[in-house]
Structures are given as C-alpha cells and as structure tokens.
Design a protein around this motif. Structure first.
Motif, PDB file in Angstrom:
ATOM      1  N   GLY A  23       5.426  11.109  -1.432  1.00 58.90           N
ATOM      2  CA  GLY A  23       4.189  11.098  -2.547  1.00 58.90           C
ATOM      3  C   GLY A  23       4.651  10.156  -3.665  1.00 58.90           C
ATOM      4  N   SER A  24       5.855   9.797  -3.929  1.00 66.96           N
ATOM      5  CA  SER A  24       6.119   8.968  -5.020  1.00 66.96           C
ATOM      6  C   SER A  24       5.628   7.704  -5.033  1.00 66.96           C
ATOM      7  CB  SER A  24       7.655   9.066  -5.185  1.00 66.96           C
ATOM      8  OG  SER A  24       8.349   8.434  -4.234  1.00 66.96           O
ATOM      9  N   SER A  25       5.535   7.268  -3.910  1.00 68.35           N
ATOM     10  CA  SER A  25       5.016   5.762  -3.697  1.00 68.35           C
ATOM     11  C   SER A  25       3.460   5.943  -4.152  1.00 68.35           C
ATOM     12  CB  SER A  25       4.943   5.401  -2.065  1.00 68.35           C
ATOM     13  OG  SER A  25       6.081   5.141  -1.645  1.00 68.35           O
ATOM     14  N   HIS A  26       2.603   6.706  -3.911  1.00 65.96           N
ATOM     15  CA  HIS A  26       1.384   6.822  -4.578  1.00 65.96           C
ATOM     16  C   HIS A  26       1.138   6.866  -6.115  1.00 65.96           C
ATOM     17  CE1 HIS A  26      -0.771   7.684  -0.667  1.00 65.96           C
ATOM     18  NE2 HIS A  26       0.342   8.232  -0.261  1.00 65.96           N
ATOM     19  N   GLU A  71       5.688   4.551   1.818  1.00 66.49           N
ATOM     20  CA  GLU A  71       5.975   6.057   2.121  1.00 66.49           C
ATOM     21  C   GLU A  71       6.860   5.746   3.476  1.00 66.49           C
ATOM     22  OE1 GLU A  71       5.865   9.247   0.775  1.00 66.49           O
ATOM     23  OE2 GLU A  71       5.232   8.425  -0.967  1.00 66.49           O
ATOM     24  N   ALA A  73       0.865  -1.062  -0.008  1.00 65.46           N
ATOM     25  CA  ALA A  73      -0.093  -0.014   0.091  1.00 65.46           C
ATOM     26  C   ALA A  73       0.742   1.192  -0.022  1.00 65.46           C
ATOM     27  CB  ALA A  73      -0.860  -0.024   1.223  1.00 65.46           C
ATOM     28  N   PRO A  74       0.502   2.223  -0.710  1.00 64.13           N
ATOM     29  CA  PRO A  74       1.098   3.322  -0.685  1.00 64.13           C
ATOM     30  C   PRO A  74       1.838   4.243   0.599  1.00 64.13           C
ATOM     31  CG  PRO A  74      -0.494   3.858  -2.120  1.00 64.13           C
ATOM     32  CD  PRO A  74      -0.805   2.408  -1.347  1.00 64.13           C
ATOM     33  N   ASP A  75       0.983   4.017   1.713  1.00 64.20           N
ATOM     34  CA  ASP A  75       1.111   4.681   2.803  1.00 64.20           C
ATOM     35  C   ASP A  75       2.354   3.628   3.734  1.00 64.20           C
ATOM     36  OD1 ASP A  75      -0.688   6.614   2.386  1.00 64.20           O
ATOM     37  OD2 ASP A  75      -2.285   5.667   3.640  1.00 64.20           O
ATOM     38  N   THR A 111       2.349   3.228  -7.108  1.00 64.73           N
ATOM     39  CA  THR A 111       1.469   2.287  -7.004  1.00 64.73           C
ATOM     40  C   THR A 111       0.361   2.341  -8.007  1.00 64.73           C
ATOM     41  OG1 THR A 111       1.839   2.173  -4.759  1.00 64.73           O
ATOM     42  CG2 THR A 111      -0.103   1.433  -5.494  1.00 64.73           C
ATOM     43  N   ALA A 112      -0.059   3.752  -8.355  1.00 68.62           N
ATOM     44  CA  ALA A 112      -1.143   4.099  -9.422  1.00 68.62           C
ATOM     45  C   ALA A 112      -0.389   3.703 -10.835  1.00 68.62           C
ATOM     46  CB  ALA A 112      -1.302   5.558  -9.470  1.00 68.62           C
TER      47      ALA A 112
END
Length: 86
Positions: A27-30, A11, A6-8, A33-34
């Motif tokens: 914010g790069s993980s969000h 992060e 999961a993005p969180d 993941t997208a």
C-alpha cells in the motif's frame, strides 16, 4: 524530474524485487503517488520547471534512455553520471 508510475505498477514492482526499506510496504505506493501529486502542484506554481515522466511496464533501460535523450540533456540541465552498478 519526477519519475513515477501508476500505484498498482509500483506495487507489482515492489512485490517482484522485494521491499528494501521500512517505507516500502503493501500500500505504500498509493501513498507515495498521492504525496507526489500533492507536492508537484505547489512546486510548479512556485515556478519550478518540473519534468514528470510516468512509466508503464517499460524496462529500466528504456526509461533511462528516454531520460538521457530528453532535450534538457542537451542544455546541460540533466546530467548523466556513470552508474555504479554497470
């Protein structure tokens, strides 16, 4: 094989270990993941047998063990190479 979380969680991992490249920032993980989610659809639609493994707060050793013990391992589709860090 796609290994993600999961993005969180991603992060949190980046904050703990530090950012190592220009692509890793708050914010790069969000975004990452997208992009993975956006890409996996067309790949599987084109017939790619994609294994997706979503980790949680599992330690890296547990994740590696799960992947190494996957049934594809016995078919020779996943190869286990010695880690240069061990």
């Amino acid at each position: 094989m796609l290994v993600t979380a999961a993005p969180d969680i991603l992060e949190e991992r980046l904050r703990e270990r530090g950012m190592h490249s220009r692509f890793e920032h708050e914010g790069s993980s969000h975004a990452e993941t997208a992009l993975y989610q956006e890409t996996t659809g067309p790949l599987t639609e084109d017939g790619l047998d994609l294994l997706e493994y979503t980790t949680g707060h599992e330690p890296p050793q547990a994740v590696a063990s799960t992947i190494a013990d996957h049934p594809y391992q016995s078919k020779g589709l996943i190869t286990r190479k010695p880690s240069p860090w061990t």
